[in-house]
Design an enzyme around this catalytic site. Structure first.
Site, PDB file in Angstrom:
ATOM      1  N   GLY A   1       0.792  -1.228   0.000  1.00  0.00           N
ATOM      2  CA  GLY A   1       0.000   0.000   0.000  1.00  0.00           C
ATOM      3  C   GLY A   1       0.820   1.270   0.000  1.00  0.00           C
ATOM      4  O   GLY A   1       2.010   1.310  -0.321  1.00  0.00           O
TER       5      GLY A   1
ATOM      6  N   ASP B   1      -2.507 -17.567  -0.528  1.00  0.00           N
ATOM      7  CA  ASP B   1      -3.723 -18.139   0.061  1.00  0.00           C
ATOM      8  C   ASP B   1      -4.670 -18.709  -0.979  1.00  0.00           C
ATOM      9  O   ASP B   1      -5.670 -19.330  -0.624  1.00  0.00           O
ATOM     10  CB  ASP B   1      -4.478 -17.075   0.855  1.00  0.00           C
ATOM     11  CG  ASP B   1      -3.773 -16.700   2.143  1.00  0.00           C
ATOM     12  OD1 ASP B   1      -2.798 -17.374   2.497  1.00  0.00           O
ATOM     13  OD2 ASP B   1      -4.204 -15.728   2.793  1.00  0.00           O
TER      14      ASP B   1
ATOM     15  N   MET C   1      -0.795 -19.982   6.899  1.00  0.00           N
ATOM     16  CA  MET C   1      -1.395 -18.807   6.296  1.00  0.00           C
ATOM     17  C   MET C   1      -2.845 -19.104   5.917  1.00  0.00           C
ATOM     18  O   MET C   1      -3.228 -20.243   5.717  1.00  0.00           O
ATOM     19  CB  MET C   1      -0.622 -18.372   5.057  1.00  0.00           C
ATOM     20  CG  MET C   1       0.774 -17.857   5.368  1.00  0.00           C
ATOM     21  SD  MET C   1       1.946 -19.196   5.452  1.00  0.00           S
ATOM     22  CE  MET C   1       2.093 -19.617   3.752  1.00  0.00           C
TER      23      MET C   1
ATOM     24  N   MET D   1       9.017 -18.930   6.530  1.00  0.00           N
ATOM     25  CA  MET D   1       9.830 -19.894   5.792  1.00  0.00           C
ATOM     26  C   MET D   1       9.116 -20.329   4.520  1.00  0.00           C
ATOM     27  O   MET D   1       9.751 -20.569   3.490  1.00  0.00           O
ATOM     28  CB  MET D   1      10.142 -21.089   6.682  1.00  0.00           C
ATOM     29  CG  MET D   1      10.956 -20.729   7.915  1.00  0.00           C
ATOM     30  SD  MET D   1      11.515 -22.162   8.844  1.00  0.00           S
ATOM     31  CE  MET D   1      12.785 -22.768   7.755  1.00  0.00           C
ATOM     32  N   ILE D   2       7.789 -20.433   4.584  1.00  0.00           N
ATOM     33  CA  ILE D   2       7.019 -20.821   3.395  1.00  0.00           C
ATOM     34  C   ILE D   2       7.029 -19.699   2.364  1.00  0.00           C
ATOM     35  O   ILE D   2       7.215 -19.935   1.166  1.00  0.00           O
ATOM     36  CB  ILE D   2       5.582 -21.186   3.798  1.00  0.00           C
ATOM     37  CG1 ILE D   2       5.570 -22.458   4.645  1.00  0.00           C
ATOM     38  CG2 ILE D   2       4.695 -21.358   2.568  1.00  0.00           C
ATOM     39  CD1 ILE D   2       4.199 -22.824   5.189  1.00  0.00           C
ATOM     40  N   ARG D   3       6.833 -18.476   2.808  1.00  0.00           N
ATOM     41  CA  ARG D   3       6.756 -17.340   1.881  1.00  0.00           C
ATOM     42  C   ARG D   3       8.030 -17.148   1.079  1.00  0.00           C
ATOM     43  O   ARG D   3       7.992 -16.718  -0.070  1.00  0.00           O
ATOM     44  CB  ARG D   3       6.486 -16.044   2.665  1.00  0.00           C
ATOM     45  CG  ARG D   3       5.124 -15.949   3.253  1.00  0.00           C
ATOM     46  CD  ARG D   3       4.936 -14.756   4.172  1.00  0.00           C
ATOM     47  NE  ARG D   3       5.960 -13.759   4.148  1.00  0.00           N
ATOM     48  CZ  ARG D   3       5.736 -12.447   4.070  1.00  0.00           C
ATOM     49  NH1 ARG D   3       4.507 -12.016   3.945  1.00  0.00           N
ATOM     50  NH2 ARG D   3       6.717 -11.596   4.107  1.00  0.00           N
TER      51      ARG D   3
END
Length: 693
Positions: A238, A293, A336, A582-584
């Site tokens: 943003g 997501d 998430m 860690m996933i991102r």
């Protein structure tokens, strides 16, 4: 001659919201209607059918000059700039697009692929449209077709004169570098000069930032970037000024802008396209949907989702090992899923080790959840719980409302939490932890702050002893899914009484200026630490939004960790894992890598075809162009009555986790009997002692 056409018009009640027709379905059956009986298409009811959603442009004359309406002309319209541009042959025309041929403007992909027997069939709700935000009673009807993506025989920009820019927005997601790389490669393949491709640094503000200038993107400097996670361009959430962006687009002579983002990023792309139209700037603004997501409307799969599911399984497997290796082990994993539980649902199904899955779309009560977990522990000696970050927000919100009314602040002891939950009345059960003020703060949300990262590794296993250092502040806004909220919300909301305003301001300032939060000093149990983390980390009501328009969440993971610790005190060994960051940041899996390549290519094809204010995505296993205003109306969500959720709960044996009055009564009676027996035992012991004296 009377002509009959089978069309998709279920009986429904409709209301107009803006330019969309919102309908409540009565039946999902499809009927044959004599269209020649209609005098005017707009607003005429035929045998109980409201036909407002068929525009006049779908009217044609048949061979016998009778008016008919062909459903195959019901197409999702995409904006274009072709009336201002000069058509020319594609540079691929000599090779017939490397032998693969071209896509025509009348190539269409069907949006509605299933013919349901009745409205009782699984998934039949809103079969001809898309459901609005979490409301299973309303549906926005969609046209039958979407326009297919791909290279056109005729293009509308001279490649030698094209200047293009690529920008990445929002949170990190596996595949960002892959998309940037393939946008650049495809532009170069069209013949765009290498010096004319810009990479905008650190989000949309990079268009006019004095600190971060755009960089040139060439084949050499994007080579190999797909092998690493994150984005080489940088990103932010943003805070951009659309008019400033469009003024730079005009000043630099850009005629293509590619915005890689989620719902918020696509909403920004739409605003840029609108402002370009207002200022008469000829620039094709194309969105590339990014959502870890997987929550963008209509789109089957966003890039990064399958990578996230694959990585999430590792955390679930670790939780299983931890739980099974401990006496009465309870593994808790927060994944998430701000408004949509696709990652938690899919990872739970794939891993095959989850006993309880909590997602935002499915409400639950703490009492029913506790009862189910206790039964699992009794049956197999351990339990694994997977919770999406948006789950249980209604439970946490009730605490805030109670705290505001009472002015008490939050509980500081796990015992007080347990007493409050067991005090009777569901409103007292469905509350979160409270803290009576020391080291608290109101958790006011600072709209200028970005996601706060944990001061410890996110995938560390957190034991739930009384050591204050065990409290870990894990971000409740780690998901890169971003949604454009349909209603405006305050960016700052106070959760405690006015008397705590000074402490609140200090805590909010500390949160805004630091990426980690130290637990408050207190002699209480670990519950006090998680309370401080909860109120500061997610300390706004769920309806507050961040800079990208995402709802700000309270931390369900930390709450459940301490709740389970309190409820199963001295019984269960609770292990908590939050693998979000860690996933991102992981590199892309092979299936997502292919998707990124195709999306990058199709984005460039769409721009050269003269389209704007559109995003490209995978719908019913085909790549289509979708108008951005359509996909940003609401987040895509798991259908609670759909087959995917049903498959999971059937596989893991998860019942409804709402309160069951019968089971509650049995449980209360058993607890009362146990308490009565304990009192009788104490009384008997006292009497025996008195007699002995």
């Amino acid at each position: 001659m009377l002509q009959l056409r089978q069309i998709h018009v279920p009986p429904c009640r409709s209301t107009r919201k803006g330019k969309y027709i919102v309908r409540q379905h009565v039946s999902a059956s499809r009927r044959i209607i004599p269209r020649s009986l209609s005098e005017h298409i707009d607003g005429v009811a035929i045998s109980g059918y409201d036909t407002q959603h068929f525009p006049d442009s779908y009217t044609h004359l048949s061979a016998d000059n009778e008016e008919t309406y062909y459903p195959d002309e019901d197409v999702l319209e995409v904006r274009h700039l072709r009336d201002r541009l000069v058509p020319r042959p594609s540079p691929y025309i000599n090779t017939n697009n490397m032998g693969g041929g071209f896509v025509g403007d009348r190539d269409k992909i069907r949006l509605h692929t299933v013919e349901f027997e009745s409205s009782d069939s699984a998934g039949a709700f809103c079969s001809d449209g898309m459901a609005t935000v979490g409301d299973e009673d309303t549906c926005i009807l969609l046209p039958e077709w979407a326009i297919r993506c791909g290279p056109r025989r005729t293009i509308f920009y001279n490649p030698q004169e094209v200047s293009a820019a690529v920008v990445t927005c929002g949170g990190l997601c596996p595949g960002l570098n892959d998309v940037v790389q393939n946008v650049v490669y495809t532009l170069l393949d069209y013949g765009v000069p290498p010096d004319n491709i810009l990479g905008i640094r650190f989000g949309l503000r990079g268009f006019y930032s004095r600190e971060h200038k755009p960089i040139q993107l060439t084949a050499q400097n994007v080579d190999g970037i797909h092998l690493t996670g994150g984005t080489v361009l940088g990103t932010s959430r943003g805070g951009a000024t659309v008019k400033e962006i469009v003024s730079r687009i005009s000043l630099w002579g850009l005629n293509m802008v590619f915005v890689v983002g989620g719902n918020g990023g696509n909403a920004a792309a739409h605003a840029i396209a609108e402002e370009c139209e207002s200022q008469q700037v000829n620039c094709s603004v194309i969105g590339i949907p990014k959502s870890i997501d997987n929550d963008i409307l209509l789109i089957d799969r966003c890039f990064g989702f399958e990578t996230a599911v694959e990585e999430a399984q590792r955390a679930l497997m670790a939780a299983k090992v931890e739980a099974r290796s401990a006496h009465n082990g309870l593994g808790l994993v927060k994944l998430m899923g701000r408004q949509s539980g696709f990652i938690a649902m899919q990872a739970s199904m794939a891993a095959g080790v989850v006993d309880v899955c909590l997602i935002p779309e499915i409400p639950f009560s703490l009492r029913a959840l506790t009862r189910h977990v206790r039964r699992i522990m009794a049956r197999q000696g351990h339990c694994v719980v997977c919770a999406a970050e948006g789950a249980g927000q209604d439970i946490l919100a009730k605490l805030n409302e109670a705290a505001e009314k009472s002015g008490n602040g939050f509980f500081t002891h796990a015992q007080e939490l347990k007493a409050a939950i067991s005090a009777g009345g569901e409103e007292r059960r469905d509350v979160a932890l409270q803290n009576k003020g020391d080291g608290g703060g109101d958790g006011s949300y600072n709209s200028n702050s970005n996601n706060s990262k944990s001061s410890t590794p996110n995938e560390a296993v957190h034991n739930t002893g009384n050591d204050a250092s065990a409290a870990v502040v894990s971000s409740s806004s780690s998901s890169s899914s971003s949604s454009s909220s349909s209603s405006s919300h305050s960016s700052s909301q106070t959760l405690t009484s006015p008397a705590a305003a000074s402490q609140s301001a200090a805590a909010a300032a500390a949160f805004a200026s630091s990426s980690s939060l130290s637990p408050p000093s207190s002699s209480s149990s670990a519950s006090a630490d998680v309370v401080a983390a909860l109120t500061s980390e997610g300390g706004a009501r769920p309806r507050a939004t961040d800079a990208s328009g995402n709802p700000v969440l309270l931390d369900i993971g930390l709450f459940l960790r301490d709740y389970f610790k309190s409820e199963f005190k001295d019984v269960a060994d609770v292990k908590y894992i939050d693998p979000s960051y860690m996933i991102r940041s992981t590199p892309t899996a092979s299936s997502d890598r292919v998707l990124c390549k195709v999306l990058g290519q199709n984005a460039v094809h769409s721009a050269f075809a003269g389209f704007t204010d559109t995003t490209v995505g995978l719908v019913n296993m085909h790549y289509v162009m979708l108008p951005i205003p359509t996909i940003i109306q609401a987040p895509r969500r798991v259908n609670p009555s759909g087959r995917r959720w049903n498959r999971l709960v059937a596989a893991i044996g998860q019942p409804s986790l709402l309160d069951n009055p019968y089971e509650d009564a049995v449980e209360d009676a058993a607890a009362a009997a146990e308490a009565e027996a304990a009192e009788a035992k104490v009384a008997a012991a006292a009497a025996a002692a008195a007699a002995a004296a």
